[in-house]
Design a protein around this motif. Structure first.
Motif, PDB file in Angstrom:
ATOM      1  N   ASN A  65      -7.427  -2.723 -21.856  1.00 25.21           N
ATOM      2  CA  ASN A  65      -6.916  -3.452 -23.016  1.00 25.21           C
ATOM      3  C   ASN A  65      -5.551  -4.061 -22.729  1.00 25.21           C
ATOM      4  N   ALA A  66      -4.707  -3.313 -22.015  1.00 23.49           N
ATOM      5  CA  ALA A  66      -3.391  -3.847 -21.641  1.00 23.49           C
ATOM      6  C   ALA A  66      -3.524  -4.974 -20.634  1.00 23.49           C
ATOM      7  N   MET A  67      -4.487  -4.847 -19.712  1.00 24.15           N
ATOM      8  CA  MET A  67      -4.662  -5.868 -18.673  1.00 24.15           C
ATOM      9  C   MET A  67      -5.151  -7.199 -19.229  1.00 24.15           C
ATOM     10  N   LYS A  68      -5.709  -7.198 -20.426  1.00 28.71           N
ATOM     11  CA  LYS A  68      -6.100  -8.458 -21.046  1.00 28.71           C
ATOM     12  C   LYS A  68      -4.881  -9.297 -21.418  1.00 28.71           C
ATOM     13  N   LEU A  69      -3.739  -8.631 -21.571  1.00 26.64           N
ATOM     14  CA  LEU A  69      -2.553  -9.304 -22.083  1.00 26.64           C
ATOM     15  C   LEU A  69      -1.396  -9.327 -21.101  1.00 26.64           C
ATOM     16  N   GLY A  70      -1.470  -8.564 -20.034  1.00 27.67           N
ATOM     17  CA  GLY A  70      -0.412  -8.521 -19.039  1.00 27.67           C
ATOM     18  C   GLY A  70      -0.983  -8.189 -17.673  1.00 27.67           C
ATOM     19  N   ASP A  71      -0.117  -8.062 -16.681  1.00 27.34           N
ATOM     20  CA  ASP A  71      -0.548  -7.805 -15.304  1.00 27.34           C
ATOM     21  C   ASP A  71       0.023  -6.474 -14.815  1.00 27.34           C
ATOM     22  N   VAL A  72      -0.847  -5.629 -14.280  1.00 30.87           N
ATOM     23  CA  VAL A  72      -0.425  -4.328 -13.759  1.00 30.87           C
ATOM     24  C   VAL A  72       0.097  -4.487 -12.341  1.00 30.87           C
ATOM     25  N   ALA A  73       1.278  -3.925 -12.077  1.00 31.95           N
ATOM     26  CA  ALA A  73       1.873  -3.986 -10.742  1.00 31.95           C
ATOM     27  C   ALA A  73       1.851  -2.642 -10.039  1.00 31.95           C
ATOM     28  N   ILE A  74       1.734  -1.543 -10.815  1.00 31.87           N
ATOM     29  CA  ILE A  74       1.810  -0.215 -10.217  1.00 31.87           C
ATOM     30  C   ILE A  74       1.100   0.782 -11.115  1.00 31.87           C
ATOM     31  N   VAL A  75       0.409   1.739 -10.484  1.00 29.77           N
ATOM     32  CA  VAL A  75      -0.237   2.823 -11.217  1.00 29.77           C
ATOM     33  C   VAL A  75       0.274   4.148 -10.683  1.00 29.77           C
ATOM     34  N   CYS A  76       0.259   5.165 -11.555  1.00 37.52           N
ATOM     35  CA  CYS A  76       0.805   6.470 -11.200  1.00 37.52           C
ATOM     36  C   CYS A  76      -0.090   7.564 -11.761  1.00 37.52           C
ATOM     37  N   ASP A  77      -0.407   8.544 -10.931  1.00 39.43           N
ATOM     38  CA  ASP A  77      -1.147   9.708 -11.407  1.00 39.43           C
ATOM     39  C   ASP A  77      -0.966  10.844 -10.417  1.00 39.43           C
ATOM     40  N   VAL A  78      -0.907  12.076 -10.932  1.00 33.62           N
ATOM     41  CA  VAL A  78      -0.769  13.238 -10.042  1.00 33.62           C
ATOM     42  C   VAL A  78      -2.111  13.642  -9.458  1.00 33.62           C
ATOM     43  N   ASP A  79      -3.191  13.014  -9.907  1.00 29.97           N
ATOM     44  CA  ASP A  79      -4.514  13.177  -9.301  1.00 29.97           C
ATOM     45  C   ASP A  79      -4.778  11.931  -8.467  1.00 29.97           C
ATOM     46  N   ALA A  80      -4.830  12.084  -7.157  1.00 26.78           N
ATOM     47  CA  ALA A  80      -4.961  10.935  -6.258  1.00 26.78           C
ATOM     48  C   ALA A  80      -6.242  10.156  -6.507  1.00 26.78           C
ATOM     49  N   ASN A  81      -7.319  10.855  -6.902  1.00 25.71           N
ATOM     50  CA  ASN A  81      -8.571  10.154  -7.198  1.00 25.71           C
ATOM     51  C   ASN A  81      -8.428   9.240  -8.404  1.00 25.71           C
ATOM     52  N   HIS A  82      -7.783   9.748  -9.454  1.00 25.94           N
ATOM     53  CA  HIS A  82      -7.543   8.909 -10.636  1.00 25.94           C
ATOM     54  C   HIS A  82      -6.681   7.702 -10.273  1.00 25.94           C
ATOM     55  N   ALA A  83      -5.642   7.939  -9.479  1.00 26.35           N
ATOM     56  CA  ALA A  83      -4.737   6.856  -9.104  1.00 26.35           C
ATOM     57  C   ALA A  83      -5.472   5.769  -8.323  1.00 26.35           C
ATOM     58  N   GLU A  84      -6.316   6.184  -7.396  1.00 25.37           N
ATOM     59  CA  GLU A  84      -7.046   5.215  -6.581  1.00 25.37           C
ATOM     60  C   GLU A  84      -8.041   4.433  -7.427  1.00 25.37           C
ATOM     61  N   GLN A  85      -8.716   5.111  -8.348  1.00 30.81           N
ATOM     62  CA  GLN A  85      -9.642   4.414  -9.239  1.00 30.81           C
ATOM     63  C   GLN A  85      -8.895   3.409 -10.115  1.00 30.81           C
ATOM     64  N   GLY A  86      -7.695   3.806 -10.563  1.00 32.62           N
ATOM     65  CA  GLY A  86      -6.884   2.902 -11.363  1.00 32.62           C
ATOM     66  C   GLY A  86      -6.450   1.682 -10.571  1.00 32.62           C
ATOM     67  N   ARG A  87      -6.015   1.901  -9.339  1.00 29.82           N
ATOM     68  CA  ARG A  87      -5.594   0.788  -8.484  1.00 29.82           C
ATOM     69  C   ARG A  87      -6.725  -0.214  -8.311  1.00 29.82           C
ATOM     70  N   LYS A  88      -7.900   0.297  -7.996  1.00 31.82           N
ATOM     71  CA  LYS A  88      -9.034  -0.594  -7.752  1.00 31.82           C
ATOM     72  C   LYS A  88      -9.392  -1.381  -9.020  1.00 31.82           C
ATOM     73  N   ARG A  89      -9.374  -0.697 -10.147  1.00 32.28           N
ATOM     74  CA  ARG A  89      -9.736  -1.388 -11.382  1.00 32.28           C
ATOM     75  C   ARG A  89      -8.732  -2.483 -11.707  1.00 32.28           C
ATOM     76  N   CYS A  90      -7.454  -2.207 -11.476  1.00 32.62           N
ATOM     77  CA  CYS A  90      -6.421  -3.206 -11.761  1.00 32.62           C
ATOM     78  C   CYS A  90      -6.519  -4.394 -10.809  1.00 32.62           C
ATOM     79  N   GLU A  91      -6.728  -4.134  -9.529  1.00 26.26           N
ATOM     80  CA  GLU A  91      -6.823  -5.230  -8.568  1.00 26.26           C
ATOM     81  C   GLU A  91      -8.069  -6.070  -8.822  1.00 26.26           C
ATOM     82  N   ASP A  92      -9.162  -5.407  -9.232  1.00 23.73           N
ATOM     83  CA  ASP A  92     -10.371  -6.158  -9.580  1.00 23.73           C
ATOM     84  C   ASP A  92     -10.114  -7.059 -10.786  1.00 23.73           C
ATOM     85  N   ALA A  93      -9.374  -6.532 -11.753  1.00 25.03           N
ATOM     86  CA  ALA A  93      -9.051  -7.332 -12.941  1.00 25.03           C
ATOM     87  C   ALA A  93      -8.187  -8.529 -12.562  1.00 25.03           C
TER      88      ALA A  93
END
Length: 468
Positions: A65-93
């Motif tokens: 929902n945020a990516m519809k209105l802005g651009d993600v430059a960085i993601v953060c998570d203490v679970d590396a799997n979550h962080a990697e999934q987030g990175r991929k989703r943002c770059e795909d967007a």
């Protein structure tokens, strides 16, 4: 974008120039038929840069929902799997928007806050991390979208309100019922505002019960998870897991059922429905609760002096009923379910002229039926939506982005949310101590009970203190 251009844009947003007379807001905020999706004909310089802190299951809705209105430059998570999934989703967007942009990945949220190019942050972490990150984000000059419930204690809410006022940052809490769900809750509050049920006399709030896990064994910490940092301000304890998939655990989605990290259904769903109940009361300037009485409670483990006596299973209340009294002898019953009243989840408002029930699926009752012949005024929703009109899609996030540009409080500001969460936290204190607590809203203190007052805050683990 050059650093100079980015700084100019940040200064433009900071001064609120878009609020000047005659300057139009972006098309996706203008009017009831606007769609808060990808803005058309918007240059990269006009788009806000986002840092995402927490990229687990709930971020799967907040992030896009945020990516519809802005651009993600960085993601953060203490679970590396979550962080990697987030990175991929943002770059795909970014690719789908035709903007190739690498998204950085970090484990420590402070590296997000240190970035000068980040305009806003989304905070979608477990509840016990919300306050610390949000306060530090505001002090770092970031505007904040944080999931509910915003706080773990009443003291944390006071600190967030203090810092929000001092910094002037725009802060939206993720109580989407204030904007979305077919505007059912907005219409409900508008009915009260327009006097359609007269003076409120009683409210029934059903928010569902919590699960019982049974014993959960100690397990090996997953390699991708920084368990010590995930615990944050909470006590350092063993990781526990049972079952398959998400299973039963102390971590990720299941943190909701441990008082160490959350408040059970009282704060998980109470943050939604109690918020709406008090929003309705606010239409009549009622004020906050004056007392909260525990009528019934069931815990999945025995309690002593307000604390669970076993540490190997979920400990938040599975069933409960708290009667909160408000000025004017208004009674608000907060329960796990109200099936005898015809609903298991929702809010029933009773007034001197009628009553209605609202939840995420329906708005029903005599005053609702009367709308056929006596509809709400055309501006009824705008009046309770701070003079703005909810977008027809992605409305809650759109309201946040609009208010960042206008430099004004969004529809779910920290002050109203703190008041709602105060009721939730007081209800939990009453349940855990098994006694009525009396509340002074002005001093924000429990009256005549020093022991109960100690529950307004809690000691954080060294290095993870929440300071204002």
């Amino acid at each position: 974008m050059s650093q100079a251009n980015h700084s100019d844009r940040r200064q433009f947003l900071k001064t609120g120039a878009i609020a000047a007379a005659g300057v139009a807001v972006p098309y996706y905020f203008a009017g009831a038929n606007a769609q808060a999706d990808e803005p058309k004909n918007e240059s990269a310089n006009d788009r806000l840069t986002i840092g995402c802190i927490g990229t687990g299951s709930r971020w799967g809705a907040v992030g896009p929902n945020a990516m519809k209105l802005g651009d993600v430059a960085i993601v953060c998570d203490v679970d590396a799997n979550h962080a990697e999934q987030g990175r991929k989703r943002c770059e795909d967007a970014n690719k789908q928007k035709g903007r190739e942009r690498k998204v950085d990945v970090v484990e420590d949220y402070r590296k997000v806050l240190d970035r000068k190019d980040i305009d806003i942050v989304t905070i979608v972490t477990p509840d016990h991390w919300h306050s610390k990150i949000a306060i530090e984000a505001m002090k770092a000059g970031k505007d904040v979208y944080c999931e509910k419930p915003l706080t773990l204690t009443i003291d944390e809410g006071k600190k967030i309100c203090k810092v929000a006022k001092e910094t002037g940052r725009v802060f939206q809490v993720g109580t989407q019922q204030r904007s979305e769900m077919g505007q059912l809750f907005l219409k409900a509050v508008a009915l009260i505002n327009q006097g359609r049920i007269g003076d409120i006399q009683k409210i029934h709030v059903a928010i569902g019960g919590a699960p019982d896990s049974g014993p959960i064994p100690v397990a090996e910490v997953p390699k991708q998870l920084n368990w010590e940092m995930w615990l944050g301000q909470a006590p350092l304890v063993d990781y526990r897991f049972k079952g398959k998939g998400n299973g039963n655990s102390r971590c990720h989605y299941e943190f909701r059922w441990w008082y160490e990290y959350s408040g059970g259904k009282m704060t998980d769903w109470g943050a939604h429905h109690i918020d709406i109940a008090q929003w309705g009361l606010d239409q009549q300037n009622v004020g906050g609760p004056v007392s909260l009485e525990p009528i019934m409670v069931q815990f999945p483990t025995p309690f002593q002096d307000g604390m669970p006596t076993q540490d190997d299973r979920y400990n938040t209340a599975t069933k409960f009923h708290v009667r909160a009294m408000y000025p004017g002898d208004i009674e608000v019953n907060i329960r796990d379910e109200c099936n005898e009243l015809g609903f298991g989840n929702g809010i029933l408002f009773e007034g001197t002229k009628g009553r209605f029930m609202v939840n995420r699926g329906k708005l029903v009752g005599g005053p609702v039926e009367e709308l056929k012949d006596n509809p709400l005024p055309a501006d009824a929703i705008q009046k309770i939506y701070k003079g703005m009109t909810p977008a027809s899609g992605n409305a809650h996030m759109a309201n946040f982005f609009e208010c960042v540009k206008l430099r004004k409080d969004p529809i779910s500001d920290v002050y109203s949310h703190h008041r709602a969460m105060t009721t939730c936290h007081l209800a939990n204190i009453a349940l855990r101590l098994d006694r009525t607590v009396k509340w002074d809203e002005k001093s924000e203190q429990i009256v005549g009970d020093d022991d109960a007052n100690r529950w307004l805050s809690r000691e954080a683990r060294k290095g993870y203190e929440v300071t204002a």
